[in-house]
Design a protein around this motif. Structure first.
Motif, PDB file in Angstrom:
ATOM      1  N   GLU A 128      -6.134  -5.076  -2.147  1.00 43.12           N
ATOM      2  CA  GLU A 128      -5.913  -4.249  -3.457  1.00 43.12           C
ATOM      3  C   GLU A 128      -7.319  -4.029  -4.236  1.00 43.12           C
ATOM      4  O   GLU A 128      -7.687  -3.112  -5.128  1.00 43.12           O
ATOM      5  CB  GLU A 128      -5.190  -5.198  -4.409  1.00 43.12           C
ATOM      6  N   GLY A 165      -7.087  -6.798  -7.531  1.00 35.49           N
ATOM      7  CA  GLY A 165      -5.978  -6.297  -7.926  1.00 35.49           C
ATOM      8  C   GLY A 165      -5.452  -7.348  -9.327  1.00 35.49           C
ATOM      9  O   GLY A 165      -4.425  -7.057  -9.803  1.00 35.49           O
ATOM     10  N   GLU A 204      -1.120   3.348 -10.079  1.00 37.83           N
ATOM     11  CA  GLU A 204      -1.362   2.192  -9.011  1.00 37.83           C
ATOM     12  C   GLU A 204      -1.425   3.042  -7.547  1.00 37.83           C
ATOM     13  O   GLU A 204      -1.801   2.467  -6.349  1.00 37.83           O
ATOM     14  CB  GLU A 204      -0.207   1.293  -8.713  1.00 37.83           C
ATOM     15  N   ASP A 205      -0.781   4.351  -7.488  1.00 42.45           N
ATOM     16  CA  ASP A 205      -0.708   4.675  -6.075  1.00 42.45           C
ATOM     17  C   ASP A 205      -1.756   5.848  -5.872  1.00 42.45           C
ATOM     18  O   ASP A 205      -1.654   7.022  -4.899  1.00 42.45           O
ATOM     19  CB  ASP A 205       0.787   5.280  -6.076  1.00 42.45           C
ATOM     20  N   THR A 214      -5.203   5.274  -5.786  1.00 45.46           N
ATOM     21  CA  THR A 214      -6.567   4.634  -5.008  1.00 45.46           C
ATOM     22  C   THR A 214      -6.178   4.699  -3.607  1.00 45.46           C
ATOM     23  O   THR A 214      -5.031   4.686  -3.089  1.00 45.46           O
ATOM     24  CB  THR A 214      -6.886   3.518  -5.607  1.00 45.46           C
ATOM     25  N   ARG A 230     -12.489   1.202  -1.557  1.00 47.58           N
ATOM     26  CA  ARG A 230     -11.230   1.754  -2.572  1.00 47.58           C
ATOM     27  C   ARG A 230     -11.680   2.242  -3.691  1.00 47.58           C
ATOM     28  O   ARG A 230     -12.611   1.855  -4.365  1.00 47.58           O
ATOM     29  CB  ARG A 230     -10.228   0.550  -2.675  1.00 47.58           C
ATOM     30  N   GLN A 240      -6.378  -1.409  -7.058  1.00 49.56           N
ATOM     31  CA  GLN A 240      -4.801  -0.890  -7.207  1.00 49.56           C
ATOM     32  C   GLN A 240      -3.983  -1.338  -8.599  1.00 49.56           C
ATOM     33  O   GLN A 240      -3.028  -0.961  -8.829  1.00 49.56           O
ATOM     34  CB  GLN A 240      -4.033  -1.411  -6.125  1.00 49.56           C
TER      35      GLN A 240
END
Ligand SMILES: Cc1cc2nc3c(=O)[nH]c(=O)nc-3n(C[C@H](O)[C@H](O)[C@H](O)COP(=O)(O)O)c2cc1C
Length: 375
Positions: A179, A218, A263-264, A266, A278, A329
């Protein structure tokens, strides 16, 4: 479910919270000092700094805090043997340089200093801790850190990397889950196979090594910290959460991109630096990747050097579509606040998350078991 008292004691911390090194300018001396002053451990991400800049950054931190702080470098690696010609990669980024009114892109020589030069400066900073990513430390580097009684932490993305790090004598392992924002620390295997989520990685590393494990990736609030401690972590390392603090050095366009990201949004990309990292999806990432036929992106650090002038100009002009927007994330949980506010909030939230897990609502009658100082 408690932060290891030995770990806190070794680093003279009140709270098991590390501000991740944020190479590239995110971790200003103000940010590092604010985290350390709040009982956590602020880190200077020094990988791109010259020895003189490392000494200056540390001196700036020390003018703002007398608490412990850390320095981070990239482990040395063999020079990138570019088997491919740089021409395609240069052609691929040229239109963006021209869009920003920059001279045509070119591959420049690497920095005029080595890892050994950077380490020599780091050893003189008075840092309590040293951490590294991208590999293992040479034995002589480890010895010189130990001679100065500096607490050494290496980054692992798999159990076997953690075991290798322990064998070289690190005092703790940073377990970097998939993450995580920024570059992947992977050094022992295939990048895509080493994308292990924090919740799976931390206990498996904890079972395999004897040194303390620091959970990273994360984690944005006290719920994440409590979860990491429950998984056996001795501490946590947060990057993205600190990037939107008022003291962070990132350009406003970057900060806004994090504050607005979901959250979707990266993804892992090599487009900016040549090494998987990331960041928030943007135009440069999408277009360069779609052009990549295996020759459009140079290996790290060559691609990083190639795109640097573009990123620098984009930062000046507020053009987020050309910035490497490294973020994890957990972006939806990012807030604009001071580092002191964030630290106070993390401490409070962790305590209440742990009390919740213990099934009590009484904030007065149950002593904190988190190792997190609540004052
Ligand atoms: C902007 C940025 C820069 C980073 N730079 C470094 C670095 O120089 N050295 C390092 O060990 N890790 C670096 N990292 C990775 C962090 O140590 C950490 O693994 C990551 O931030 C944790 O995930 P999170 O961002 O979701 O908290 C960086 C991360 C970000 C977001």
């Amino acid at each position: 479910m408690s932060a290891s008292p030995d770990f806190l004691k070794a680093l003279k911390l009140q709270n098991p919270i590390l501000q991740a090194p944020l190479a590239g300018g995110g971790d200003t001396p103000e940010l590092v000092a604010a985290v350390s002053n709040a009982g956590g451990l602020g880190f200077i991400g020094a990988a791109y700094l010259s020895p003189e800049q490392i000494l200056q950054a540390a001196s700036n931190v020390k003018s703002k805090t007398s608490r412990p702080f850390g320095i981070n470098l990239f482990a040395p690696s063999a020079p990138a043997a570019s088997l491919i010609s740089p021409d395609t990669a240069i052609r691929c980024v040229a239109p963006y340089f021209s869009e920003l009114g920059l001279p045509a892109p070119a591959l420049t020589a690497g920095p005029p200093f080595s890892f050994a030069d950077q380490l020599a400066a780091a050893l003189e900073t008075g840092a309590t801790a040293f951490s590294f990513t991208f590999g293992l430390l040479p034995a002589d580097a480890m010895q010189s850190l130990k001679r100065k009684s500096i607490f050494v932490m290496g980054t692992a993305t798999t159990v076997s990397e953690a075991i290798e790090l322990e064998k070289t004598g690190v005092d703790a392992v940073v377990a970097q889950g998939s993450e995580a924002g920024g570059h992947r620390g992977t050094f022992g295997g295939d990048f895509s196979a080493s994308m292990i989520g924090t919740i799976a990685l931390v206990p498996q590393i904890g079972d395999a090594v004897r040194v303390p494990v620091i959970a990273s990736g994360g984690i944005m609030d006290g719920r994440g910290i409590a979860a990491a401690l429950a998984l056996g972590a001795s501490a946590v390392q947060l990057g993205t959460a600190f990037l939107t603090c008022t003291e962070s050095g990132v350009p406003e366009a970057y900060r806004e991109a994090i504050l607005n990201a979901l959250e979707d949004q990266t993804r892992i990309t090599r487009a900016f630096s040549g090494r998987p990292a990331r960041g928030i999806v943007n135009r440069f990432m999408t277009e360069v990747e779609s052009n990549d036929d295996g020759e459009a992106i140079l290996p790290f650090p060559l691609q990083n050097a190639l795109t640097r002038p573009l990123r620098t100009a984009a930062a000046k002009n507020g053009r987020a579509e050309f910035l490497s927007l490294w973020a994890g994330q957990g972006v939806r949980m990012a807030r604009r606040q001071s580092a002191a506010e964030l630290m106070a909030r993390l401490v409070k939230e962790t305590d209440s998350a742990i009390r919740g897990l213990q099934g009590t609502r009484s904030h007065e009658s149950v002593p904190s078991k988190s190792g997190v100082a609540t004052n």
